[in-house]
Design a protein around this motif. Structure first.
Motif, PDB file in Angstrom:
ATOM      1  N   GLY A  62       0.827  -1.184   0.000  1.00  0.00           N
ATOM      2  CA  GLY A  62       0.000   0.000   0.000  1.00  0.00           C
ATOM      3  C   GLY A  62       0.863   1.236   0.000  1.00  0.00           C
ATOM      4  N   ALA A  63       0.289   2.356   0.395  1.00  0.00           N
ATOM      5  CA  ALA A  63       1.044   3.601   0.370  1.00  0.00           C
ATOM      6  C   ALA A  63       2.229   3.555   1.312  1.00  0.00           C
ATOM      7  N   ALA A  64       2.111   2.797   2.424  1.00  0.00           N
ATOM      8  CA  ALA A  64       3.194   2.713   3.398  1.00  0.00           C
ATOM      9  C   ALA A  64       3.826   1.340   3.403  1.00  0.00           C
ATOM     10  N   GLY A  65       3.671   0.579   2.331  1.00  0.00           N
ATOM     11  CA  GLY A  65       4.266  -0.745   2.258  1.00  0.00           C
ATOM     12  C   GLY A  65       3.442  -1.781   2.978  1.00  0.00           C
ATOM     13  N   THR A  66       2.148  -1.543   3.176  1.00  0.00           N
ATOM     14  CA  THR A  66       1.294  -2.473   3.896  1.00  0.00           C
ATOM     15  C   THR A  66       0.770  -3.535   2.972  1.00  0.00           C
ATOM     16  N   ALA A  67       0.774  -4.780   3.445  1.00  0.00           N
ATOM     17  CA  ALA A  67       0.287  -5.879   2.619  1.00  0.00           C
ATOM     18  C   ALA A  67      -1.201  -5.763   2.436  1.00  0.00           C
ATOM     19  N   PHE A  88      12.662 -10.527   7.413  1.00  0.00           N
ATOM     20  CA  PHE A  88      11.777 -10.911   8.514  1.00  0.00           C
ATOM     21  C   PHE A  88      12.404 -10.596   9.871  1.00  0.00           C
ATOM     22  N   THR A  89      13.681 -10.929  10.016  1.00  0.00           N
ATOM     23  CA  THR A  89      14.348 -10.708  11.304  1.00  0.00           C
ATOM     24  C   THR A  89      14.443  -9.229  11.633  1.00  0.00           C
ATOM     25  N   ALA A  90      14.877  -8.426  10.656  1.00  0.00           N
ATOM     26  CA  ALA A  90      15.012  -6.991  10.895  1.00  0.00           C
ATOM     27  C   ALA A  90      13.659  -6.346  11.155  1.00  0.00           C
ATOM     28  N   GLY A  91      12.665  -6.717  10.374  1.00  0.00           N
ATOM     29  CA  GLY A  91      11.356  -6.089  10.519  1.00  0.00           C
ATOM     30  C   GLY A  91      10.644  -6.472  11.797  1.00  0.00           C
ATOM     31  N   TYR A  92      10.813  -7.709  12.245  1.00  0.00           N
ATOM     32  CA  TYR A  92      10.096  -8.149  13.446  1.00  0.00           C
ATOM     33  C   TYR A  92      10.821  -7.792  14.727  1.00  0.00           C
ATOM     34  N   ARG A  93      12.143  -7.998  14.746  1.00  0.00           N
ATOM     35  CA  ARG A  93      12.885  -7.758  15.986  1.00  0.00           C
ATOM     36  C   ARG A  93      13.076  -6.276  16.253  1.00  0.00           C
ATOM     37  N   GLY A  94      13.367  -5.478  15.221  1.00  0.00           N
ATOM     38  CA  GLY A  94      13.579  -4.051  15.410  1.00  0.00           C
ATOM     39  C   GLY A  94      14.813  -3.763  16.254  1.00  0.00           C
ATOM     40  N   ILE A 103      10.824  -6.850   2.050  1.00  0.00           N
ATOM     41  CA  ILE A 103      10.191  -7.755   3.010  1.00  0.00           C
ATOM     42  C   ILE A 103      10.186  -7.137   4.407  1.00  0.00           C
ATOM     43  N   ARG A 104      11.252  -6.433   4.755  1.00  0.00           N
ATOM     44  CA  ARG A 104      11.301  -5.743   6.050  1.00  0.00           C
ATOM     45  C   ARG A 104      10.160  -4.741   6.170  1.00  0.00           C
ATOM     46  N   ALA A 105       9.915  -3.982   5.100  1.00  0.00           N
ATOM     47  CA  ALA A 105       8.837  -2.982   5.146  1.00  0.00           C
ATOM     48  C   ALA A 105       7.483  -3.641   5.365  1.00  0.00           C
ATOM     49  N   GLN A 106       7.239  -4.779   4.713  1.00  0.00           N
ATOM     50  CA  GLN A 106       5.981  -5.483   4.902  1.00  0.00           C
ATOM     51  C   GLN A 106       5.877  -6.036   6.326  1.00  0.00           C
ATOM     52  N   THR A 107       6.999  -6.555   6.843  1.00  0.00           N
ATOM     53  CA  THR A 107       6.989  -7.137   8.184  1.00  0.00           C
ATOM     54  C   THR A 107       6.732  -6.078   9.242  1.00  0.00           C
ATOM     55  N   PRO A 151       2.679 -16.300   6.073  1.00  0.00           N
ATOM     56  CA  PRO A 151       1.501 -16.679   5.280  1.00  0.00           C
ATOM     57  C   PRO A 151       0.706 -15.502   4.754  1.00  0.00           C
ATOM     58  N   ASN A 152       0.696 -14.403   5.494  1.00  0.00           N
ATOM     59  CA  ASN A 152      -0.020 -13.214   5.033  1.00  0.00           C
ATOM     60  C   ASN A 152       0.751 -12.450   3.972  1.00  0.00           C
ATOM     61  N   MET A 153       1.999 -12.875   3.694  1.00  0.00           N
ATOM     62  CA  MET A 153       2.810 -12.258   2.654  1.00  0.00           C
ATOM     63  C   MET A 153       3.127 -13.252   1.546  1.00  0.00           C
ATOM     64  N   SER A 154       2.445 -14.386   1.526  1.00  0.00           N
ATOM     65  CA  SER A 154       2.807 -15.457   0.594  1.00  0.00           C
ATOM     66  C   SER A 154       2.799 -14.989  -0.859  1.00  0.00           C
ATOM     67  N   SER A 155       1.783 -14.254  -1.253  1.00  0.00           N
ATOM     68  CA  SER A 155       1.714 -13.785  -2.636  1.00  0.00           C
ATOM     69  C   SER A 155       2.854 -12.810  -2.929  1.00  0.00           C
ATOM     70  N   TYR A 156       3.147 -11.941  -1.965  1.00  0.00           N
ATOM     71  CA  TYR A 156       4.226 -10.974  -2.124  1.00  0.00           C
ATOM     72  C   TYR A 156       5.574 -11.673  -2.246  1.00  0.00           C
TER      73      TYR A 156
END
Length: 316
Positions: free
Chosen positions: A13-18, A133-139, A193-197, A226-231
């Motif tokens: 989306g506009a902010a990288g939202t799935a 995934f690691t960077a986006g989730y752990r922060g 992927i980080r932005a989506q996470t 799973p919520n990013m599978s298509s991406y």
């Protein structure tokens, strides 16, 4: 040629939202609305001309790469006929300046090209997903360290690094080439992927899993991925095509495998022996068309998948 620096937009989306999974676009008049996310996806997939066209071309080339070498056993570089013969019933794509069968080289070259694309793109996808995934989730400090690593690899001239590495390797192989391509092609995927996470980790279902004591790895693999599978699938398609283009570039300038054949090496040989000036179009057109068809079909498929997965882009 470099790897694509754009990212799939089907879930961004506009902010990288799935895109919200399960969002339903209106069905055509007179048609029953499909039930379930999978049924809905298939419903629009089989009606998307871009996806079907790209998939048809890709599947045809893949089957040729898998089955063709089995039917044309033997060395594709063997001298089997008269030199510089145009296409005929005996040699469908003609022969090279040395009497090698161009069709046999093309079929074996297709397999080599798919090998580089799948392995190089796969390695880049795995690294990009792990880092993203690691960077986006752990922060926090983990995100900063991984971001710094990503930026370092991102600003490196990947093709120049590959040129240096390949030039100093005594024996080069397709597998080694694909591994190096994968190790230098992942940064843009990791950042996407980080932005989506970052967006998905703030959702209610992620908070609920975290409060339930679910481990970080399980949250990433069972809730976020799973919520990013298509991406993720569309990201792999772009990495696959990018790996093929980089591999073909290295082959064309003479830094391909020292043994075997590939579509890029066919172009290199044709250029070295002046196929264009000699009017031997059948030597360089098939490999060039093969690379274009593979990468083109992947990008057309990506556009079609974007329209299928993104309700705003679906053709009803």
């Amino acid at each position: 040629m470099t790897t694509p620096d754009t990212e799939p937009s089907g879930t961004a989306g506009a902010a990288g939202t799935a895109a919200a999974p399960g969002a339903v676009a209106p069905a055509p008049a007179g048609a029953a609305a499909p039930r379930g996310a999978l049924a809905e996806t298939l419903y629009f997939a089989v009606r998307n001309g871009k996806l079907l066209a790209g998939l048809a071309v890709f599947t045809l080339l893949l089957l040729t790469a898998l089955i063709g070498p089995l039917l044309l056993a033997g060395d594709p570089n063997a001298y089997v006929g008269l030199a510089a013969q145009p296409p005929s019933g005996e040699h469908w794509f003609g022969t090279t300046h040395f009497g090698q069968d161009v069709f046999a080289q093309f079929v074996h070259g297709l397999r080599a090209t798919f090998h580089v694309g799948a392995l190089g793109g796969g390695i880049a996808a795995v690294i990009g997903m792990v880092v993203g995934f690691t960077a986006g989730y752990r922060g926090g400090i983990v995100d900063e360290i991984l971001n710094a690593l990503t930026n370092v690899v991102l600003v490196l001239p990947a093709l120049a690094v590959l040129l240096v590495i390949n030039a100093y390797l005594g024996v080069r192989s397709l597998t080694v080439q694909a591994v190096f391509i994968g190790l230098t092609s992942w940064p843009w995927a990791a950042r996407a992927i980080r932005a989506q996470t970052l967006s998905l980790r703030a959702r209610d279902f992620t908070d609920l899993a975290r409060l339930s004591g679910v481990s970080t790895w399980k949250i990433i693999t069972r809730e976020i991925a799973p919520n990013m599978s298509s991406y993720l699938f569309m990201t792999f398609i772009l990495l696959f095509g990018g790996a093929i283009l980089i591999g073909a570039s290295l082959d064309f300038i003479g830094l391909g495998p020292t043994q075997g054949i590939s579509l890029g090496l066919m172009l290199n040989n044709a250029a070295q022996w002046n196929a264009l000036h000699l009017g031997m179009w059948w030597w360089f057109v098939p490999p060039g068309a093969g690379i274009t068809a593979i990468v083109g079909s992947l990008y057309v498929m990506n556009v079609g998948l974007d329209e299928v997965f993104n309700p705003k882009l679906r053709e009803t």
